[in-house]
Scaffold this motif. Structure first.
Motif, PDB file in Angstrom:
ATOM      1  N   PHE B  76       1.075  -1.163  -0.140  1.00 64.98           N
ATOM      2  CA  PHE B  76      -0.106  -0.044   0.187  1.00 64.98           C
ATOM      3  C   PHE B  76       0.818   1.416  -0.317  1.00 64.98           C
ATOM      4  CE2 PHE B  76      -3.530  -2.191   2.485  1.00 64.98           C
ATOM      5  CZ  PHE B  76      -3.935  -3.317   1.094  1.00 64.98           C
ATOM      6  N   ASP B  77       2.211   1.299   0.151  1.00 64.00           N
ATOM      7  CA  ASP B  77       3.194   2.034   0.148  1.00 64.00           C
ATOM      8  C   ASP B  77       2.744   3.466   1.104  1.00 64.00           C
ATOM      9  OD1 ASP B  77       4.722   0.584  -1.225  1.00 64.00           O
ATOM     10  OD2 ASP B  77       3.726   1.190  -3.324  1.00 64.00           O
ATOM     11  N   GLY B  78       2.281   3.257   2.002  1.00 67.57           N
ATOM     12  CA  GLY B  78       1.977   4.421   2.777  1.00 67.57           C
ATOM     13  C   GLY B  78       0.488   5.252   2.684  1.00 67.57           C
ATOM     14  N   LYS B  79      -0.050   4.528   1.593  1.00 62.99           N
ATOM     15  CA  LYS B  79      -1.509   4.957   1.055  1.00 62.99           C
ATOM     16  C   LYS B  79      -2.649   4.421   2.000  1.00 62.99           C
ATOM     17  CE  LYS B  79       0.247   6.757  -2.552  1.00 62.99           C
ATOM     18  NZ  LYS B  79       0.350   8.168  -2.783  1.00 62.99           N
ATOM     19  N   TYR B  80      -3.665   5.208   2.221  1.00 65.50           N
ATOM     20  CA  TYR B  80      -4.809   4.684   3.062  1.00 65.50           C
ATOM     21  C   TYR B  80      -6.063   5.365   2.283  1.00 65.50           C
ATOM     22  CZ  TYR B  80      -3.290   9.424   4.537  1.00 65.50           C
ATOM     23  OH  TYR B  80      -3.076  10.619   4.357  1.00 65.50           O
TER      24      TYR B  80
END
Lengths: 541, 102
Positions: B76-80
């Motif tokens: 998710f590479d720091g995505k939310y």
């Protein structure tokens, strides 16, 4: 320890990092772990979980600039659900959960049914405000965070921990029996008998209703009755000697070895000599035998594998051979114990065990088994088990019992038997940890295991002079204990007519006044064992 | 807005570390004065975004000590997701339709 059932939204919030809810959900999950609460998921939620998680994963991955097909998102969702659910308990969906289509929210109604079934004080963790309003057991992650941890206690025997591991197979087997409907002598009984016999190294295994019937039936098969004597230990549960009296025979108590607490083979010989020579002053005997020893015939010996430790069978079998006596091993606690490389069940003419729930191999009610290599005895036992049946139960060859092992109990024992060898290893490891930890505590005596034996460790029992004080102190520290057995059988009111008096069995009397058992089960953690050990040392500060 | 102050004078100021400093020296009559500041739209951080960033920072702390969370959030590479729009059952129905299974 509380039971906490997770709603779908809670799980998807965490898996798909859904803001702002994910933080409370993560905190609540950490709180559950810290409190030692048991986390559950409802099996009826699986489809909603995977499809909703897939949808959200598709969305979040899109934020990273990639575009997943739904099939790819579903694959990822399943991978993540696999990770999330590796540490949760699955709560079965039952038939009543299908009767929800007249509800406004059928899926919520299912969860409410499930959490009620789980236990009246179980919690349903959700952020669905409507559900929280409608279900008293529903609670938001935020509210849950305010709950204090339940009191951390050590279980004396932890059947729940075992059930958590075996639940899928246990429930499947129970369901199978409900479907095939052969509740009496169903296929599971025969399957279990075969596997038990193989495990014990015995030719025959006869599943019976309980450990007491298991003891009674071989004595019935031998025709033991009035005028017969059966030698046994006074340091055991009453069932061992009760069955002798039930048949009108007379128990003759023989004192125990002071290190193993099992019947002392040398004293068996002394008791036999006293009876056979008429020198009844040489060994304490029942009053009637003292008075007229010629009127009695010694028929059998019942050694007990106390606390899981096999009795000393070589000398016992030698004495029995010399005097032509039958040896019936009471291995109610000892199934899984090893004597000179052989499992209990193959060490005597016949061996009995009990599947009482707290036993090393226990069912969910009453159950027992008899092992023997003697085909003729096995035939008789099979007959006695069903009212002395011959060709069928309406052809009655002898007086028998209604002593069948329930199909349901056999179905429960089958998966438990699968994990039994590994559980025995854990019991041995835990016993070794106790012994090592208590090695410097000079005020207590830890169990002695002869080199030729491996105990099944039904109990880990220690001897201490000031038992009551120690037990009280341990209770305060949250360590449960139990006394097995506080009074020798020869001094029990039930055996008053035998005429034994205090001092007749000095070792048994001394040990019964000072022994008690510590928590013992295969799922006891090293931390818990250390806690118990520390608590014992603290008793002497 | 200008009615409150009357005539207005434009003065350059810099916002740094939570404090505003005049670039060109200006002397004011009172020790406390309400000022009208012009802020470029591009510099304004959405409140929700700020809140989510703070949560994300806290989640990273949780993940540091939790192998399961690290595995769950990998990729998710720091995505939310912004979950403020409720999906509920619609999300499930939507997902079922996307799956083409039914």
């Amino acid at each position: 320890m509380r039971n906490v059932l997770l709603d779908v939204n809670f799980v998807v919030d965490i898996i798909s990092k859904r803001m702002p809810f994910v933080l409370d959900a993560v905190k609540a999950l950490a709180h559950a772990r810290a409190c030692g609460d048991k986390v559950w998921l409802y099996t009826g939620s699986v489809q909603t979980l995977e499809y909703t998680a897939a949808r959200e994963i598709k969305r979040i991955v899109a934020l990273t600039g990639q575009n997943l097909t739904f099939k790819e998102a579903l694959k990822k969702a399943r991978e993540k659900l696999q990770i999330f659910t590796s540490d949760v308990n699955w709560l079965a969906a039952l038939a009543e959960d299908g009767l929800v289509f007249d509800e406004v929210e059928p899926e919520d109604a299912q969860l409410v049914l499930a959490v009620r079934r789980l236990s009246p004080d179980a919690l349903l963790l959700t952020r669905d405000q409507k559900l929280i309003g409608e279900c008293q057991q529903a609670i938001s992650p935020n509210e849950y965070l305010l709950l204090q941890p339940g009191k951390d206690s050590i279980a004396f025997v932890d059947l729940d921990a075992q059930q958590d591991i075996l639940r899928p197979q246990l429930e499947t087997n129970i369901h199978k029996v409900m479907r095939h409907g052969q509740y009496i002598m169903g296929p599971e009984v025969q399957e279990l008998e075969g596997k038990l016999a193989e495990f014990a190294g015995a030719e025959y295994c006869i599943g019976v209703a309980n450990g007491t019937d298991a003891l009674l039936m071989p004595l019935m098969a031998l025709g033991i009755g009035p005028g017969d004597l059966v030698l046994t230990t006074p340091f055991t549960f009453i069932a061992t000697a009760e069955v002798i009296s039930l048949l009108g025979a007379t128990p003759v108590f023989v004192d125990i070895d002071e290190r193993t607490y099992n019947i002392d083979p040398q004293q068996i010989e002394l008791a036999i000599q006293a009876i056979q020579t008429g020198n009844t002053e040489h060994y304490p005997l029942p009053a009637a035998v003292k008075k007229n020893p010629e009127a009695f015939t010694i028929k059998a010996i019942i050694p007990v594998d106390l606390f899981g430790l096999p009795a000393d069978y070589d000398p016992i079998m030698a004495v029995a051979g010399k005097h032509d006596l039958f040896v019936l091993a009471d291995s109610a606690q000892g199934f899984g114990g090893v004597y000179r490389g052989r499992f209990t069940g193959s060490l005597a003419h016949a061996t009995t065990t009990s599947f009482f729930p707290a036993k090393p191999l226990g069912c969910y009610g009453d159950g027992g088994a008899i092992f023997t290599d003697d085909a003729s005895l096995a035939d008789k036992l099979t007959s006695i088990r069903v009212h002395g049946k011959g060709e069928d139960k309406y052809d009655n060859l002898r007086i028998g019992l209604n002593a069948r092992l329930d199909t349901m109990q056999a179905a429960i024992l089958l998966p438990k038997l699968e994990s039994f060898p590994s559980e025995l290893k854990h019991r041995r490891r835990i016993a070794a940890s106790y012994t090592e930890g208590l090695a410097n505590c000079n005020s207590i005596i830890t169990p002695f295991t002869p080199e030729c034996c491996q105990s099944a460790w039904a109990q880990y029992s220690i001897v201490a002079g000031n038992r009551e004080k120690i037990q009280k102190s341990l209770k305060k520290s949250g360590v449960p204990t139990a006394i097995y057995y506080g009074r020798s059988l020869h001094l029990q009111p039930a055996f008053k007519s035998l005429g034994y008096v205090e001092g007749d069995m000095p070792i048994s009397e001394r040990i019964s006044g000072s022994i008690f058992s510590l928590p013992m089960h295969p799922y006891l953690t090293e931390k818990a064992v250390c806690g118990v050990v520390d608590a014992i040392y603290n008793c002497f500060l | 807005m200008a009615d409150k102050w009357g005539a207005l004078m434009e003065v350059r100021a810099v916002y740094e570390g939570g404090e505003i400093t005049f670039v060109d020296p200006v002397k004011l009559k009172h020790s406390r004065v309400d000022l009208l500041i012009v802020v470029p739209d591009s510099e304004v951080l959405d409140n929700r975004e700020a809140e989510y960033q703070a949560i994300e920072a806290e989640l990273q702390q949780f993940a540091k000590d939790n192998d399961m969370l690290r595995k769950l959030w990998s990729g998710f590479d720091g995505k939310y997701l912004d979950g403020s729009a409720e999906f509920g059952r619609e999300a499930f129905v939507d997902a079922l339709e996307m799956s083409g299974k039914y």
